[in-house]
Design a protein around this motif. Structure first.
Motif, PDB file in Angstrom:
ATOM      1  N   GLY A   1       0.906  -1.225  -0.015  1.00 21.98           N
ATOM      2  CA  GLY A   1      -0.049   0.033   0.000  1.00 21.98           C
ATOM      3  C   GLY A   1       0.788   1.395  -0.183  1.00 21.98           C
ATOM      4  O   GLY A   1       1.892   1.510   0.767  1.00 21.98           O
ATOM      5  N   ALA A   2       0.250   2.358  -0.616  1.00 21.58           N
ATOM      6  CA  ALA A   2       0.894   3.577  -0.694  1.00 21.58           C
ATOM      7  C   ALA A   2       1.163   4.113   0.525  1.00 21.58           C
ATOM      8  O   ALA A   2       2.131   5.169   0.780  1.00 21.58           O
ATOM      9  N   ASP A   3       0.016   4.215   1.129  1.00 22.02           N
ATOM     10  CA  ASP A   3       0.060   4.990   2.673  1.00 22.02           C
ATOM     11  C   ASP A   3      -0.344   3.740   3.558  1.00 22.02           C
ATOM     12  O   ASP A   3      -1.325   4.024   4.718  1.00 22.02           O
ATOM     13  N   ALA A   4       0.201   2.609   3.554  1.00 16.80           N
ATOM     14  CA  ALA A   4      -0.447   1.526   4.580  1.00 16.80           C
ATOM     15  C   ALA A   4       0.086   2.115   6.160  1.00 16.80           C
ATOM     16  O   ALA A   4      -0.844   1.570   6.937  1.00 16.80           O
ATOM     17  N   ALA A   5       1.038   2.405   6.092  1.00 12.91           N
ATOM     18  CA  ALA A   5       1.548   3.230   7.727  1.00 12.91           C
ATOM     19  C   ALA A   5       0.160   3.839   8.238  1.00 12.91           C
ATOM     20  O   ALA A   5      -0.193   3.430   9.612  1.00 12.91           O
ATOM     21  N   LYS A   6      -0.049   5.108   7.796  1.00 12.16           N
ATOM     22  CA  LYS A   6      -1.101   5.678   8.300  1.00 12.16           C
ATOM     23  C   LYS A   6      -2.529   5.024   8.390  1.00 12.16           C
ATOM     24  O   LYS A   6      -3.222   5.079   9.424  1.00 12.16           O
ATOM     25  N   LEU A   7      -2.921   4.058   7.312  1.00 12.28           N
ATOM     26  CA  LEU A   7      -3.962   3.289   7.603  1.00 12.28           C
ATOM     27  C   LEU A   7      -3.915   2.182   8.722  1.00 12.28           C
ATOM     28  O   LEU A   7      -5.090   2.080   9.460  1.00 12.28           O
TER      29      LEU A   7
END
Length: 403
Positions: free
Chosen positions: A214-220
């Protein structure tokens, strides 16, 4: 024959009057006017200074007598006047903004009219994990730096498996004698809308598994943990049909060395943090190959992670390897949405209930399809009335081990 022809001299044709015409056409006129307009506009845009870029401007005239002057010590009367003036100004001042809100002044660009609008000071979804329970925080002591970035590590007797577990020891004791069901919804992190639906619509006890792509997996992941979901990392592993069926970049393969696979594993482990364990993504060939999976299981033990087998390979050696390394282990009993229809999903959930009553514990897996999210959410609302408990994956793993 016309009158002009009768009166004209013999042998000579009458002279026709020529109509007056402009030396240029209407199209040429429009083109010239447009060119002049562009020239004037370009001149003002390039050579005229306007740092405000056309924003509304208010001009105030300040008289010399309005400039601040050194104030003389006020006498008693002046103090009373100042107090009265201050009270008057306070009465005119707008009320203080409520907590979590702020007032914004909107100015109409054409009329100059002003309008006060109260808006939230911060969008609720942007605050996910910021002021929530400590479950959304990542313990820096449980991180180790590698060339790919930070990866989890067990330290000082603390493990990510227990540090990031959603349930406490008291919670686990409450369901010790109750048939329990854990559900893991995977494939998250790719597609923010789908992931947010799973985070917000599924019960908190449902564990969420994220892919490393995911491109923004950490935030999700942070948002999911702020909503009290436990999190797993899905590690791509080699299927029998590889490379025709390719799980993605950095896939763990049976054909490369253990050192290469561990380096790829570190790449996956570094994509985000706060997960309690790992699970295979595909990997039917990899999980049946002892020499390939053993280093991965040793690494899971070293880093304090659990391991979930998705249950798709009957010849998987994960259970034996996990037991040998004392890694918390679980295996999925039912694929809930193998047939993604409401009827079949409900039937699969019914099989999970039957297994939980028979064995005391059951684990199901699902993907984040809208129909899966909807049916699991509805099913979970009445589960307690039927004498069962929906629990996070760590609770199910520990209960299986103790049983």
């Amino acid at each position: 024959m016309t009158t002009d022809e009768l009166s004209a001299p013999l042998g000579r044709k009458p002279v026709r009057k020529r109509k007056f015409r402009l030396p240029f056409s209407a199209t040429q006129t429009l083109a010239t006017a447009f060119t002049l307009f562009l020239g004037v506009f370009g001149y003002y845009a390039i050579f005229t200074e306007n740092p405000l870029g056309g924003e509304p401007v208010a001009r105030l005239t300040i008289q010399p007598d309005q400039l601040a002057a050194p104030a003389s010590p006020p006498d008693g009367k002046d103090k009373e006047k100042d107090k009265a003036a201050a009270a008057s100004e306070a009465a005119k001042a707008p009320p203080a903004d409520p907590a979590g809100q702020r007032t914004v002044t909107i100015i109409d660009g054409s009329s100059g009219a002003r309008k006060q609008v109260v808006v939230p000071s911060e969008a609720p979804e942007d605050k996910a994990g910021a002021e929530q329970a400590p479950s959304g925080a990542v313990n820096p002591k449980l991180l180790e730096q590698t060339r790919h970035g930070a990866v989890p590590i067990a330290a000082d007797g603390l493990k990510p498996f227990t540090a990031y577990a959603a349930a406490s020891e008291v919670d686990r004791e409450r369901v010790a004698s109750v048939p329990t069901i854990a559900i893991v919804v995977g494939g998250l992190g790719v597609g923010a809308a789908k992931t947010n639906d799973a985070i917000m619509k599924l019960p908190a006890a449902v564990t969420l598994a994220f892919t490393p792509y995911g491109a923004d997996a950490a935030k999700l992941v942070e948002r999911a943990r702020a909503q009290r979901h436990e999190v797993l990392l899905q590690v791509p592993m080699e299927p029998f049909e590889y490379p025709d069926s390719d799980p993605g970049p950095q896939t763990l393969l049976t054909s490369v060395s253990a050192e290469q696979n561990l380096d790829r594993l570190y790449w996956h482990l570094s994509r985000f943090q706060g997960y309690v364990g790992i699970m295979n993504f595909m990997g039917a060939r990899f999980v049946t190959t002892d020499t390939a999976l053993s280093p991965v299981m040793r690494e899971a033990a070293k880093r304090g992670l659990g391991y979930l087998d998705d249950g798709t390979s009957p010849r998987s050696v994960a259970a034996a390897l996990a037991a040998g390394q004392t890694v918390p282990y679980g295996k999925a009993d039912v694929s809930i949405d193998a047939v993604p229809t409401a009827l079949e999903i409900d039937r699969a959930l019914g099989r999970l209930e039957a297994l939980a009553r028979e064995n005391g514990n059951a684990i199901g897996t699902a993907s984040a399809l809208p129909i899966s999210i909807e049916r699991i959410s509805q099913w979970a609302k009445t589960l307690q009335n039927r004498g069962l408990a929906l629990v996070p994956l760590t609770t199910a793993m520990l209960k299986s081990k103790s049983g």
